[in-house]
Design an enzyme around this catalytic site. Structure first.
Site, PDB file in Angstrom:
ATOM      1  N   THR B  86      39.887  29.604  34.190  1.00 12.43           N
ATOM      2  CA  THR B  86      40.392  28.484  34.983  1.00 12.43           C
ATOM      3  C   THR B  86      39.275  27.612  35.553  1.00 12.43           C
ATOM      4  OG1 THR B  86      42.257  29.859  35.570  1.00 12.43           O
ATOM      5  CG2 THR B  86      41.932  27.901  36.880  1.00 12.43           C
ATOM      6  N   THR B 162      39.828  34.765  36.044  1.00 11.57           N
ATOM      7  CA  THR B 162      39.949  35.698  37.165  1.00 11.57           C
ATOM      8  C   THR B 162      40.740  36.952  36.821  1.00 11.57           C
ATOM      9  OG1 THR B 162      41.855  34.463  37.965  1.00 11.57           O
ATOM     10  CG2 THR B 162      39.710  33.943  38.931  1.00 11.57           C
ATOM     11  N   ASP B 163      41.616  36.882  35.823  1.00 11.11           N
ATOM     12  CA  ASP B 163      42.507  38.026  35.570  1.00 11.11           C
ATOM     13  C   ASP B 163      41.749  39.320  35.329  1.00 11.11           C
ATOM     14  OD1 ASP B 163      44.642  36.409  35.903  1.00 11.11           O
ATOM     15  OD2 ASP B 163      45.516  36.735  33.915  1.00 11.11           O
ATOM     16  N   LYS B 239      41.465  42.082  41.956  1.00  7.71           N
ATOM     17  CA  LYS B 239      42.320  40.905  42.165  1.00  7.71           C
ATOM     18  C   LYS B 239      43.635  41.407  42.747  1.00  7.71           C
ATOM     19  CE  LYS B 239      44.116  36.802  39.812  1.00  7.71           C
ATOM     20  NZ  LYS B 239      44.289  36.091  38.544  1.00  7.71           N
TER      21      LYS B 239
END
Lengths: 631, 424
Positions: B86, B162-163, B239
């Site tokens: 992202t 980020t995942d 996360k």
């Protein structure tokens, strides 16, 4: 100026109307759409925004001017604020309730809806949107409305998100962010200030037939104005309808004066020099504003007396320079047409002009700030505006001031500020859906007024009032329930009932509001409950205001409980008879002396005891009978 | 949409539908619908039935302009390795959704503030979303970081989706011993929006990458505001929210540092290894045939046999509470541990497993399970893959899994027999 004068100078005006829709939840999230008191904010957070490129790789000029990522915005959030408003979660799909209302409005404006609705991001980085853009979708084009002076074309209707409310410099409240609104753009078909106002009124009436929000701030007009030889200027944020004509008049005046200034500047072969630091001239200045600051200036050959020339009441060409400079962070400007002032001496003025090698007929502008960077940016903004003065009227977006004048806001935005909203899929609007909406369009207010007169026997004034009120739905509910439950109702009773409901909803409740009674507890069911008591003759209509007041103050009570507490439960006829009998017996001497003339004064005595518990007409009948029986 | 008489997206076209004309620029779509951008910037769409599209004007070719960058000799050298995600995404006309399309140079263009912190060198390794990262790519990434540091990078920034940011950070932590800071950074809101957190995160990561640190870390927002970021240990990062900027937390450890965005300042919050505190080395080998099994009430233990027959070399079970599975599992666990190592972690996320407290736990220990301590399940999986890449000796595997290698596990040295000989 007369109307025909406006036609002669080629006035072209168009309106952009923003109307909030009265939906339960916001356009792209499930938060409620009611406004909050900033005092009730539960938390706040801080963000920066920076311009991003369009899908075609361009950056919008208006977005660039608004900021370069250095302004720290504060956002006030509430218990009901969600992650979408915080820009911490992708948006939900578009609210179909909002889409339907917008479609109804489009169809009432005789517009053609598109078969697909694509949501876009319109870049807005002044902080009013946490995401840095406003979500907007073009829904329909090519409509028209008819004014007395002829038809006006309605170009576009978009559904979009309302921006956050600014409450201080760079501080925003999130309650308003995301409320659905429609933006209606008209063609520049309006030729006089009067026509602009008429159009705003006409569209406003159409909007109020639909489920739209009411009250101050729920509708805003932007006005596009140009005259021959001038330029397209968009004036944003006109909230009061009464100001619309003044805005147009003052803008025409501004453009006419700017054209005169241009002609004069060109005749004088005026031009604009480069910026130069002049701090040393003010080294020992008595001016508090310039003291201990860097000062930059620019020579404007041929501009003398024109910088100080008035272009709108109280606003000069110099004000336009100052508007631009202020955007860069300085407090304002000084120009030689207005010097000496604010502690800047005539000697300093002369020294400045000499330093800049000014000739007769030249003017100079100075600005001051601690930061040389801000100085250079501000003086450059002045120079840019001064150069445009030689060319004429610059295209721009301006902010409406409260008195009909306006100030510079930013350049006109371009198409580069549009980017597809990738988090939302497009909505298909097949013809069947549009036809279905078309078959059930909201009733026009004129039609509603006529129906109220016909069906509920309201007079002109009351029918007109309730038809235009946001309470008209509630009115119909109450009155239909009333008529249904009371099959033997006479024509007169019907008429009285309808008038009572209108006066209560429009008069009594408004009166309570003026007395600062909290109205949010007066929910629909509780209001219906009060009318149920009147209909069943449990309370008299005189008791309605007090019962409503009590209900507004205590949210635990029902209408029945409130009526009992206030002692408003209607007396039975025998109870009334007993009270009247007692009073008549105690006043026998008075009655004997006055005869039938005693009824009037005694009516007051009786009513004092039974007000709210008995119908006045009935009291009068009973009293008359008793008095006559003892005479 | 090149199907329509050689008209390409970007061309100016006229669209006629139901007798009405529209002019605009033809936009790419994933379907047979026609979408044009009107002069106002709005996109509008038409279904193909009864639609006529004709060319008005071919698109003008516009070369993208890039600002030229100059190096400042007084600033340190940072390498940005771009892997996608992202932080570097914009619209993909193939699907209309957001995909990774930026490279490192784009990141530098988008975040000009980086140039004030360091001389930036951009390197695009991958352009993928983080769900498409896989163990062999971790090894390549580790090698890439290793080369950059060997060639003198003062610090390294890895931009990453980020995942799976936490997995990659853990993998790099085990594979690399680095005397400089390596900062994995991502963003939760795409780079194509003015409110993207990419600027704040990348700027803070650059500040951290030039600070007195050594090792592999992640840098993300501390809270909803743009004011501060936290630096987390690579092996302790998780996360914990799908969309919020502050989704990342240090689990079972304090964050390493807080970075103030506007001030470009860094404050340490816990013990650390300082810059130059270790030698540069790399062990990139990994055994990717490992699996993470989540136990749930009633879960069938057969699942372990499935992995075994598929040739898996190690398992991590994410058990309940202190590290439990139902009693029925115990005999299966016993059988499996005789063949491959099985590590126990907890689905509680916070806290350590302890299989001495309840009967099932003791039975599991007897069955040969390796307690994962206070390791995150994801970190335990990555560690197991890495350990199996280094050794196949069962005792060594057991020992490595219980030893703190990159801050991933809390071990009390005074309570393990492994170091008994070294005790005073």
């Amino acid at each position: 100026m007369k109307d025909h004068d406006y036609v002669k100078i080629g006035l072209k005006a168009g309106l952009e109307i923003h109307q909030q829709l009265n939906t339960t939840s916001k356009l792209f999230c499930s938060s409620p759409t009611d406004l909050k008191d900033t005092k009730n904010a539960t938390y706040e957070f801080y963000r920066y925004l920076r311009p991003s490129k369009s899908e075609l790789g361009e950056i919008d000029r208006a977005a660039i001017e608004e900021g370069i990522g250095t302004r720290r915005f504060t956002y006030k959030a509430y218990a009901s604020t969600g992650l979408v408003e915080n820009d911490d979660e992708p948006p939900m799909e578009m609210n179909l309730e909002a889409l339907k209302i917008a479609l109804q409005i489009a169809l009432l404006l005789q517009m053609q809806p598109f078969e697909q609705v694509h949501t876009m991001r319109k870049l807005v980085i002044d902080g009013s949107n946490t995401s840095g853009f406003q979500r907007t979708a073009l829904l329909a084009v090519d409509g028209k409305v008819s004014l007395r002076s002829g038809p006006v074309r309605i170009d576009t209707l978009s559904v979009e998100e309302e921006a956050a409310q600014i409450i201080d410099k760079d501080v925003y409240s999130l309650d308003r962010l995301g409320i659905p609104l429609v933006e209606i753009g008209t063609a520049p078909d309006l030729k006089t200030p009067q026509m602009v106002k008429d159009l705003a009124l006409t569209i406003g009436t159409i909007l109020r037939a639909c489920r739209v929000k009411r009250g101050l701030g729920t509708i805003r007009q932007d006005i596009n104005i140009s005259i021959v030889g001038g330029a397209r200027v968009e004036i944003k944020g006109v909230q009061a309808l009464d100001l619309v004509e003044d805005i147009v008049r003052f803008e025409v005046l501004r453009q006419l004066n700017l054209i005169k200034i241009r002609d004069e500047l060109q005749a004088r072969e005026a031009h604009v020099r480069d910026p130069i630091e002049v701090t040393s001239i003010f080294a020992r200045t008595g001016s508090k504003i310039l003291k201990k600051k860097r000062v930059w200036g620019v020579l404007l050959p041929g501009f003398a007396d024109l910088v100080g020339k008035e272009i709108q009441p109280g606003r000069r060409l110099g004000s336009e320079f100052a508007d631009r400079a202020k955007k860069k962070g300085v407090a304002g400007i000084f120009h030689t047409d207005e010097l000496p002032r604010n502690g800047i001496s005539n000697k300093e003025k002369e020294a400045l002009l000499q330093f800049l090698e000014a000739k007769k007929g030249d003017a100079a502008v100075i600005i001051a700030d601690e930061s040389p960077k801000i100085c250079i940016e501000a003086i450059s903004a002045v120079i840019e505006r001064a150069k445009k003065a030689i060319e004429g009227v610059p295209e721009e977006t301006r902010r409406a001031l409260d008195d009909g004048r306006s100030e510079y806001l930013r350049p006109l935005p371009g198409a580069a500020r549009m980017y597809p909203e990738t988090d939302v899929t497009h909505i298909a609007l097949p013809r069947e859906i549009i036809e279905r909406v078309k078959r059930h369009l909201p009733e026009k207010l004129e039609d509603k007024t006529q129906r109220y007169k016909r069906d509920f026997l309201l007079n002109d004034e009351l029918a007109h009032q309730i038809a235009r009120s946001e309470n008209n739905q509630l009115f119909e509910e109450v009155i239909i329930l009333w008529y249904e439950k009371d099959s033997g109702i006479t024509k007169d009773e019907k008429k009285d009932a309808a008038a009572l409901v209108v006066r209560t909803l429009e008069g009594v409740i408004a009166e309570l509001k003026r007395e600062d009674v909290p109205l949010d507890r007066l929910k629909r069911e509780r209001i219906l409950g009060v009318f149920r008591l009147v209909r069943s003759k449990t309370i008299s209509k005189e008791g309605v205001p007090e019962v409503l007041r009590l209900l507004a103050e205590y949210d635990t009570k029902t209408a029945d409980e409130a009526a009992i507490e206030l002692g408003f439960i209607m007396l039975s006829e025998s109870e009334l008879n007993a009270i009247v009998e007692e009073i008549v017996q105690s006043q026998l001497d008075f009655i004997k002396a006055k005869g039938v003339g005693a009824i009037g004064p005694l009516m007051g005595v009786v009513m004092k005891q039974v007000r709210g518990k008995a119908d006045g007409k009935l009291v009068n009948e009973v009293l008359r009978a008793k008095v006559l029986s003892v005479l | 949409m090149s199907k329509i008489d050689g008209i390409q997206h970007g061309d100016h076209v006229k669209v006629v539908k139901d007798g009405k004309e529209f002019f605009g620029v033809l936009m790419p779509t994933a379907t047979s619908d026609v979408v044009i951008k009107l002069e106002s910037g709005y996109n509008v769409g038409f279904s193909p039935e009864g639609l006529h599209v004709s060319l008005v004007e071919k698109r003008a070719h516009v070369a993208a302009k890039r600002p030229s960058r100059s190096t400042r000799p007084e600033l340190p050298r940072l390498t940005i390795i771009s892997t996608g995600g992202t932080i570097a995404s914009k619209i993909d006309y193939r699907t209309g959704a957001v995909t990774s399309q930026f490279d490192a140079e784009d990141i530098i263009d988008a975040i000009p503030g980086l140039a004030e912190i360091a001389n930036i060198e951009g390197l695009m390794l991958y352009n993928i979303l983080s769900e498409n990262m896989e163990p062999k790519l971790w090894s390549e990434l580790a090698l890439c970081v290793y080369n950059q540091v060997r060639e003198g990078a003062y610090g390294v920034l890895v931009t990453h989706g980020t995942d799976t940011l936490g997995y990659s950070a853990a993998a790099l932590s085990f594979m690399l011993q680095v005397p400089v800071p390596v900062m994995l950074v991502g963003s939760q809101r795409s780079a194509d929006r003015p409110s993207s957190d990419n600027v704040v995160n990348a700027t803070c990561a650059a500040v951290a990458a030039t600070s007195d640190l050594a090792g592999v870390f992640t840098v993300m927002h501390e809270n909803a505001s743009d004011d501060t970021c936290l630096v987390h240990l690579g092996t302790r990062t998780k996360k914990l929210h799908t969309s919020r900027r502050d989704a990342f937390r240090s689990v079972n450890a304090d964050p390493v540092a807080r970075v103030k965005f506007q001030e470009r300042s860094l404050q340490f919050l816990s013990d650390r290894i300082g810059r130059g505190g270790c030698e540069l080395s790399i062990r990139p080998k990994i055994e990717s045939k490992c699996a993470l099994i989540k136990f749930f009430p009633g879960a069938n233990p057969d699942i372990m046999n499935f992995y075994l027959t598929q040739g898996y070399k190690g398992l991590v079970i994410e058990g309940t509470g202190l590290g439990h599975v139902m009693s029925e599992w115990v005999p299966y666990v016993k059988e499996i541990t005789e063949i491959i190592p099985v590590v126990m972690t907890s689905q509680c996320v916070y806290g350590a497993v302890c299989d001495r407290v309840y009967d099932t736990g003791r039975d599991l220990l007897k069955a040969g399970i390796i307690e994962g301590g206070d390791m995150l399940s994801e970190t335990a999986l990555v560690k197991l893959m890495w350990v199996l890449g280094q050794t196949s000796d069962r005792e060594e595997i057991q020992k490595f899994m219980r030893t703190n290698i990159a801050g991933e596990i809390t071990v009390d040295e005074s309570r393990t027999w492994q170091t008994f000989e070294e005790l005073p």
